[in-house]
Every structure is written in C-alpha cells, then in structure tokens.
Design a protein around this motif. Structure first.
Motif, PDB file in Angstrom:
ATOM      1  N   PRO A  25       0.706  -1.021   0.004  1.00 19.90           N
ATOM      2  CA  PRO A  25       0.020  -0.005  -0.003  1.00 19.90           C
ATOM      3  C   PRO A  25       0.862   1.198  -0.073  1.00 19.90           C
ATOM      4  O   PRO A  25       2.041   1.277   0.267  1.00 19.90           O
ATOM      5  CB  PRO A  25      -0.801  -0.226   1.310  1.00 19.90           C
ATOM      6  CG  PRO A  25      -0.682  -1.502   1.556  1.00 19.90           C
ATOM      7  CD  PRO A  25       0.551  -2.052   1.146  1.00 19.90           C
ATOM      8  N   ALA A  26       0.379   2.368  -0.644  1.00 14.83           N
ATOM      9  CA  ALA A  26       1.005   3.673  -0.384  1.00 14.83           C
ATOM     10  C   ALA A  26       1.570   4.162   0.942  1.00 14.83           C
ATOM     11  O   ALA A  26       0.475   4.121   1.864  1.00 14.83           O
ATOM     12  CB  ALA A  26       0.353   4.570  -1.404  1.00 14.83           C
ATOM     13  N   LEU A  45       0.667   7.235   6.183  1.00 15.99           N
ATOM     14  CA  LEU A  45      -0.196   6.313   5.307  1.00 15.99           C
ATOM     15  C   LEU A  45      -1.086   7.013   4.333  1.00 15.99           C
ATOM     16  O   LEU A  45      -1.503   8.481   4.691  1.00 15.99           O
ATOM     17  CB  LEU A  45      -1.031   5.261   5.972  1.00 15.99           C
ATOM     18  CG  LEU A  45      -0.204   4.149   6.933  1.00 15.99           C
ATOM     19  CD1 LEU A  45      -1.381   3.357   7.517  1.00 15.99           C
ATOM     20  CD2 LEU A  45       0.286   3.146   5.787  1.00 15.99           C
ATOM     21  N   ASP A  46      -1.497   6.474   2.982  1.00 14.57           N
ATOM     22  CA  ASP A  46      -2.267   7.264   2.310  1.00 14.57           C
ATOM     23  C   ASP A  46      -3.849   7.007   2.826  1.00 14.57           C
ATOM     24  O   ASP A  46      -4.965   7.733   2.486  1.00 14.57           O
ATOM     25  CB  ASP A  46      -2.413   7.101   0.698  1.00 14.57           C
ATOM     26  CG  ASP A  46      -1.099   7.562   0.221  1.00 14.57           C
ATOM     27  OD1 ASP A  46      -0.600   8.557   0.792  1.00 14.57           O
ATOM     28  OD2 ASP A  46      -1.007   7.569  -1.029  1.00 14.57           O
ATOM     29  N   ALA A  47      -4.110   5.840   3.398  1.00 15.18           N
ATOM     30  CA  ALA A  47      -5.352   5.329   3.851  1.00 15.18           C
ATOM     31  C   ALA A  47      -5.276   4.374   4.902  1.00 15.18           C
ATOM     32  O   ALA A  47      -4.154   3.709   5.225  1.00 15.18           O
ATOM     33  CB  ALA A  47      -6.242   4.884   2.807  1.00 15.18           C
ATOM     34  N   ALA A  80      -4.402  12.923   7.707  1.00 16.42           N
ATOM     35  CA  ALA A  80      -4.945  14.274   8.111  1.00 16.42           C
ATOM     36  C   ALA A  80      -4.486  14.332   9.604  1.00 16.42           C
ATOM     37  O   ALA A  80      -4.789  15.502  10.392  1.00 16.42           O
ATOM     38  CB  ALA A  80      -6.494  14.414   8.072  1.00 16.42           C
ATOM     39  N   THR A  81      -3.755  13.428  10.234  1.00 19.09           N
ATOM     40  CA  THR A  81      -3.365  13.242  11.593  1.00 19.09           C
ATOM     41  C   THR A  81      -1.901  13.998  11.880  1.00 19.09           C
ATOM     42  O   THR A  81      -1.224  13.681  10.993  1.00 19.09           O
ATOM     43  CB  THR A  81      -3.183  11.774  12.189  1.00 19.09           C
ATOM     44  OG1 THR A  81      -4.690  11.345  11.955  1.00 19.09           O
ATOM     45  CG2 THR A  81      -3.196  11.912  13.583  1.00 19.09           C
TER      46      THR A  81
END
Length: 301
Positions: A25-26, A45-47, A80-81
C-alpha cells in the motif's frame, strides 16, 4: 499437459520474491527516531490498512534499512493526523510482533459506512473519532422539529446522544452542547470537526466519506441547493453551505427550549433521561469525563 503447466506456474510463484507477489500500500517514511539499537520509524499512510498489511509494511521498512539499525517499532499516521498527536497504529517488531490500532480500524470504517448508508435521518455530517478523543463514530443530525443532536457511538458499542444549539460565528458553524460546561463541535471549511471544551481543542474528527448522496440538510437560514459531488462527506457539503450564508455574532443566536437530553460529550455532570441512552450513560459519562481531562492537559491551545 494442463497438470504440468499448473505445476510450472506454482514453481514460478514460489521462486518470486515476496515484494513481487505482495503489492505494498502507498506509504512514506517520515522520520527515524531513537538510538540505532532501538529505532522507532514513523510512517505516513494514504489510507487505513488491515493489520496484515501494517505488519507487512513494517517488515518492508525494516528490510530496507541497514542491518546496523534495529527497528523496535513502526508508528503509522493517517493523512490528516498531525505528527504531534497519537499515532493511528503501531507495530512492535518484537517476538512475536504486536499490532495495535488506537483509531478506527479498516473494518470498523466499512461497518460505519454501511450503517450510515441506511440512516435516513437529516444529517449535518458523520465523523470518525480517534485518540485523544474516544474511538468511534459521531453523527450530527436533526429531529423532526429541526433540533440538532450529536450521537456518539463508541467502539465498545455504547452510545450517547446530546442536544445541541447551533451558532454561526466568524470561524464558521458551531454546535454547542446544551447544558454543558462549554463543550462544542466546530465544523471547519474542509469538513473536519473540532471537538473542544471552553475554547480548548480536544481532538479533530475526520469526515466519513459516503458513497451515496446523504439526506439534504438545511440550516434554519435559507441556503442555496447543494451541488457537491456524491462522494463528498455530509460534513464537506455542510461546510460548502457555510460560505453562502452571512456570519452572525455568537451571542445573537436565539435561546432554545430546554431539551430532554442533558449530557455533555466533553464534560458530563448529569445522566441522560432518554430511554435510548439509559443503559450506558454511567459508563460513558465516566469514560468521557476522564478522557476529556487527559486530552485537555495534553492538547491545550
């Protein structure tokens, strides 16, 4: 012939390196902290990812570092964190490895999204809450009279409901918790929701993106039709409406009649009287009050 071809394919797959079979994962490495003999690596992370993928990423991060560096743990942050806040997840590369997810997990996010898809109440928005707030799903909706309420469903399954008073300030849309000691929810222009008490930010909740259009919500003032994309969250749609409405002084908002619910999501003093919340109000009140005090000490602005 077919059996021989299948056997050859199995041998080929086994011969490939793990990185060629597993699509990572990205992510990106943000920092390396601590002594080289006990390194802590921070990853963005991206997600959200599953526990298995978090473990695989941690192993990949360790494999890419020199053997002179010993990685003890890998911290994972969502897009967003802020890095000053608690990490969404951590993988301790011990024996055996341990994965800890403090925020909303990938499977929980999917479950919350499915629940919201079947929720027909007029909604202002739905947010995912994580430490320093309690982990769960927060929904701001309106009843048949237009009165706004905040419904907070915790990871444990417990739920609390609070009556709100909506204000329009120069900073945007604010929902003050009725009969509280200054507890509020502030909706930002990017759709995030600030949880606070007496002007102190406690935490930022991220909007839950909904794949289908939400029930239209209009504030007491007349607003233009919402043309936001259906993949936007309810909160982002509401934030788009803010810019179309004139700001009012915070003190100019009309007083609302005293509602049946009297509980403060940030600082609680009295149990709720609504039947739907009666089974869990004592446990939630103690948990939220304790979490709020701790968060306010660590995240004072």
């Amino acid at each position: 012939m077919v059996r021989a071809m299948m056997s050859a394919m199995v041998v080929l797959l086994l011969a490939l390196p793990v990185s060629a079979v597993w699509a990572s994962p990205a992510y990106r490495v943000v920092s390396e902290d601590g002594d080289s003999a006990a390194l802590r690596v921070t990853v963005r992370l991206d997600a959200r990812q599953s526990e298995a993928d978090l473990q695989a990423i941690a192993d990949e991060v360790r494999a890419h570092l020199p053997t002179t560096k010993v990685v003890r743990s890998v911290l994972f942050y969502l897009p967003a964190t802020a890095l000053t806040e608690k990490a969404w997840a951590e993988v301790r590369l011990s024996t055996p490895p341990a994965v800890t997810i403090s925020g909303v997990r990938l499977d929980e996010e999917a479950a919350y999204r499915a629940e919201v898809a079947s929720d027909t109440r007029p909604r202002v928005g739905v947010w995912l809450t994580s430490p320093p707030a309690l982990t769960g799903r927060l929904t701001i909706y309106r009843d048949k009279t237009g009165q706004p309420f905040a419904e907070w469903r915790l990871r444990s399954g417990q739920m609390t409901t609070d009556a709100l008073k909506e204000l329009r300030t120069n900073q945007g849309r604010r929902f003050v918790i009725v009969d509280s000691d200054g507890g509020y929810y502030q909706l930002s222009s990017n759709g995030t929701l600030e949880l606070g008490v007496e002007g102190r930010k406690i935490a930022i909740a991220e909007p839950l993106k909904i794949a289908s259009p939400a029930v239209a919500v209009r504030s007491p003032a007349k607003a233009a039709p919402d043309t936001a994309s259906v993949v936007q969250s309810d909160a982002q749609k509401s934030a788009a409406e803010i810019a179309k409405l004139p700001a009012k002084a915070e003190g100019a908002a009309p007083a609302h009649a005293k509602p049946a619910v009297r509980r403060n999501a940030a600082v609680r003093k009295k149990p709720a009287v609504r039947q739907a919340d009666a089974t869990a109000n004592d446990a939630i009140s103690r948990a939220l009050a304790q979490q709020s005090r701790s968060a306010a000490d660590n995240f004072r602005i």
